[in-house]
Design a protein around this motif. Structure first.
Motif, PDB file in Angstrom:
ATOM      1  N   GLY A 122       0.791  -1.226   0.000  1.00 19.84           N
ATOM      2  CA  GLY A 122       0.000   0.000   0.000  1.00 19.84           C
ATOM      3  C   GLY A 122       0.818   1.268   0.000  1.00 19.84           C
ATOM      4  O   GLY A 122       0.260   2.371  -0.028  1.00 19.84           O
ATOM      5  N   ARG A 147       2.758   2.361  -2.369  1.00 18.94           N
ATOM      6  CA  ARG A 147       2.626   2.986  -3.684  1.00 18.94           C
ATOM      7  C   ARG A 147       1.973   1.991  -4.629  1.00 18.94           C
ATOM      8  O   ARG A 147       1.969   0.787  -4.369  1.00 18.94           O
ATOM      9  CB  ARG A 147       3.991   3.416  -4.230  1.00 18.94           C
ATOM     10  N   SER A 148       1.437   2.498  -5.729  1.00 17.62           N
ATOM     11  CA  SER A 148       0.792   1.635  -6.717  1.00 17.62           C
ATOM     12  C   SER A 148       1.793   1.266  -7.804  1.00 17.62           C
ATOM     13  O   SER A 148       2.865   1.877  -7.923  1.00 17.62           O
ATOM     14  CB  SER A 148      -0.414   2.346  -7.338  1.00 17.62           C
ATOM     15  N   GLN A 165      -4.728  -6.608  -1.918  1.00 15.22           N
ATOM     16  CA  GLN A 165      -5.472  -5.478  -2.466  1.00 15.22           C
ATOM     17  C   GLN A 165      -5.358  -5.407  -3.979  1.00 15.22           C
ATOM     18  O   GLN A 165      -6.329  -5.050  -4.670  1.00 15.22           O
ATOM     19  CB  GLN A 165      -4.957  -4.181  -1.854  1.00 15.22           C
ATOM     20  N   GLY A 225      -8.581  -5.267  -6.364  1.00 14.47           N
ATOM     21  CA  GLY A 225      -8.763  -4.155  -7.290  1.00 14.47           C
ATOM     22  C   GLY A 225      -8.875  -4.611  -8.729  1.00 14.47           C
ATOM     23  O   GLY A 225      -9.714  -4.121  -9.490  1.00 14.47           O
ATOM     24  N   SER A 266      -7.778   2.321   0.367  1.00 21.32           N
ATOM     25  CA  SER A 266      -8.441   3.435  -0.321  1.00 21.32           C
ATOM     26  C   SER A 266      -8.488   3.236  -1.827  1.00 21.32           C
ATOM     27  O   SER A 266      -9.483   3.597  -2.468  1.00 21.32           O
ATOM     28  CB  SER A 266      -7.712   4.741   0.004  1.00 21.32           C
ATOM     29  N   GLU A 267      -7.426   2.669  -2.430  1.00 17.87           N
ATOM     30  CA  GLU A 267      -7.429   2.465  -3.877  1.00 17.87           C
ATOM     31  C   GLU A 267      -8.553   1.531  -4.302  1.00 17.87           C
ATOM     32  O   GLU A 267      -9.227   1.754  -5.315  1.00 17.87           O
ATOM     33  CB  GLU A 267      -6.079   1.903  -4.339  1.00 17.87           C
ATOM     34  N   GLY A 320     -11.901   3.321  -3.971  1.00 15.09           N
ATOM     35  CA  GLY A 320     -12.118   4.289  -5.046  1.00 15.09           C
ATOM     36  C   GLY A 320     -12.526   3.627  -6.348  1.00 15.09           C
ATOM     37  O   GLY A 320     -13.453   4.077  -7.028  1.00 15.09           O
ATOM     38  N   VAL A 321     -11.824   2.539  -6.705  1.00 14.61           N
ATOM     39  CA  VAL A 321     -12.149   1.833  -7.944  1.00 14.61           C
ATOM     40  C   VAL A 321     -13.563   1.278  -7.886  1.00 14.61           C
ATOM     41  O   VAL A 321     -14.358   1.423  -8.826  1.00 14.61           O
ATOM     42  CB  VAL A 321     -11.128   0.703  -8.191  1.00 14.61           C
TER      43      VAL A 321
END
Length: 480
Positions: free
Chosen positions: A54, A56-57, A410, A414, A443-444, A447-448
């Motif tokens: 988490g 960074r992406s 995650q 996602g 959070s990512e 959001g998606v």
């Protein structure tokens, strides 16, 4: 420091010049092809761990998606391949080599500028008028696809050869142990026969009890019968050992041949696990109990001999009749590569190949659904993307993706959400699976999922009842 080469006055093949440029960089850095491939692999893992944690992406061009195998690097150095993707790969290559060579920031920037010029020259090389970027990307994609199939074909063949060699090694060990056991039985029977011959002679000379004399003769006859049976069985085992030794050498030669491929790591052979010989029959046993034990052992030996004889024939047939995969049989190679459970990069590449070239194929769908259960999260992530790419609207693919929305990683959750949004908008089951993700711990992912739900089901509302699975998943997942 060697002089920096420029494009001034160049009239040769840009691909060859680019290859020579890469070779100079590698030589100056002191890195070999294997070293560079390992640096790419290490950086790819760091990138994935950071995304998983988490912090960074993943970047637009993940290193894992680049072509950096040892065989591909070797072809790059021989001008037989192009970097894929061109600039992101080259930039990463220069970072590794410049750091290893101890170049200054200015020198590194000069090399980057030279590399950009070379890639531009390669892009403008086609004779037909076309936009350079798409042309290079298309050529690289087609070339990379063939390279992937060839590499996967090698991985599958190597795995098959290793498996066959291992089975033959154990079959040979078992046959040798059986033969050794039978020889010990024969030796024990010889001792019994010799002892009884001496006892019979002594009993006849001393005019012993006829009943005792008959018992000795009966035991001697039993020992002779058992010895003949044991000799027949050991002859069968010995003949099988000779065949297995020859077949094993053939299998080892095949593994050695495949290990010469530049993409293959050295095979570490297990050390010998043969135990020291132990006495099978205690010397203080009476003759009749010993003979009874030998009779039971011989019965079991005959069964084992029959089973191992059948297994040895099957192994011989599997070695001689196995039809090798052909690079042009892309579907068979990719399907076989999905079963390489200990090789996640190969499974990833196979999943991508099936999604791109075999969309709609039932067997390819089954393979990708199976990969959604893979141990490596990167394989599950790639399988999720492939299902949306090749089987949009399929109910089985949808159910597999819904299951992945509960994955502990995650990046997988996602990817499953994005895939469901791409191929199954309007499906009530998909809506029910995505709504809990709008309250995901990451959070990512939230959001998606929120964007997809808003686009596909603008009137959707969160059900009033709580969803324990979200709370449990968020509280217990390692990546936050």
């Amino acid at each position: 420091m060697p002089a920096t080469h420029t494009l001034a006055g160049r009239a040769g093949d840009p691909r060859q010049e680019f290859a020579e440029f890469l070779q100079r960089q590698a030589t100056q850095s002191g890195l070999k092809v294997r070293d560079i491939a390992e640096l790419f692999e290490l950086e790819a893992r760091r990138e994935e761990e950071a995304a998983d944690g988490g912090s960074r992406s993943l970047p637009e061009h993940p290193i894992r998606k680049m072509a950096f195998s040892k065989s591909h690097l070797a072809r790059l150095f021989r001008a037989q391949a192009l970097p894929s993707p061109p600039w992101p790969f080259t930039l990463q290559f220069l970072r590794f080599t410049s750091r290893a060579a101890g170049l200054t920031k200015e020198e590194h920037q000069e090399r980057c500028a030279e590399a950009r010029d070379l890639l531009s020259a390669i892009a403008s090389q086609p004779k037909t008028k076309a936009v350079s970027g798409p042309v290079v990307s298309s050529n690289v994609s087609a070339h990379s696809s063939h390279e992937t199939v060839v590499a996967l074909q090698h991985e599958v063949e190597l795995e098959r050869a290793r498996h066959t060699e291992t089975r033959l090694r154990y079959a040979l060990r078992d046959s040798q142990f059986l033969a050794t056991t039978l020889w010990r039985i024969i030796s024990a029977l010889r001792d019994i026969i010799c002892d009884h011959d001496a006892l019979v002679a002594r009993a006849q000379h001393s005019r012993a009890d006829p009943v005792a004399l008959d018992r000795l003769r009966n035991e001697t006859e039993q020992a002779l019968t058992h010895k003949r049976t044991a000799q027949e069985e050991v002859d069968l085992a010995t003949a099988r050992i000779r065949v297995l030794e020859a077949t094993w050498e053939q299998a080892r030669a095949e593994v050695s041949r495949l290990l010469m491929h530049p993409d293959t790591a050295e095979l570490i052979r297990p050390s010998s696990d043969s135990a020291p010989a132990q006495n099978l029959l205690p010397a203080d046993l009476l003759a009749q109990p010993t003979l009874d034990d030998i009779a039971a052992a011989l019965d079991r030996a005959q069964v084992l001999n029959t089973e191992e004889e059948r297994a040895a024939r099957d192994l011989q047939r599997s070695l001689t009749s196995a039809s090798p995969l052909r690079p042009d049989d892309e579907r068979a190679v990719l399907l076989a590569a999905t079963k390489l459970t200990s090789n996640s990069p190969a499974q990833q590449a196979a999943a991508e190949g099936l999604a791109q070239g075999w969309s709609g194929d039932p067997q390819a769908l089954d393979a990708l659904i199976r990969l959604t259960h893979a141990d490596a999260y990167v394989v599950r992530h790639t399988a999720a993307q492939g299902l949306a790419q090749g089987w949009s609207g399929d109910a089985q693919a949808r159910d597999a993706l819904i299951r992945l929305t509960h994955d502990q990683y995650q990046i997988v959750r996602g990817a499953a959400a994005v895939a469901l949004g791409q191929g199954w908008l309007g499906d009530a089951k998909v809506r029910d699976a995505l709504i809990p993700l709008t309250e995901d711990a990451v959070s990512e992912v939230r959001g998606v999922a929120t964007l997809i739900v808003a686009r596909g089901w603008p009137d959707a509302r969160r059900p009033p009842e709580p969803t324990p699975q979200v709370t449990i998943e968020g509280a217990g997942e390692p990546n936050g």
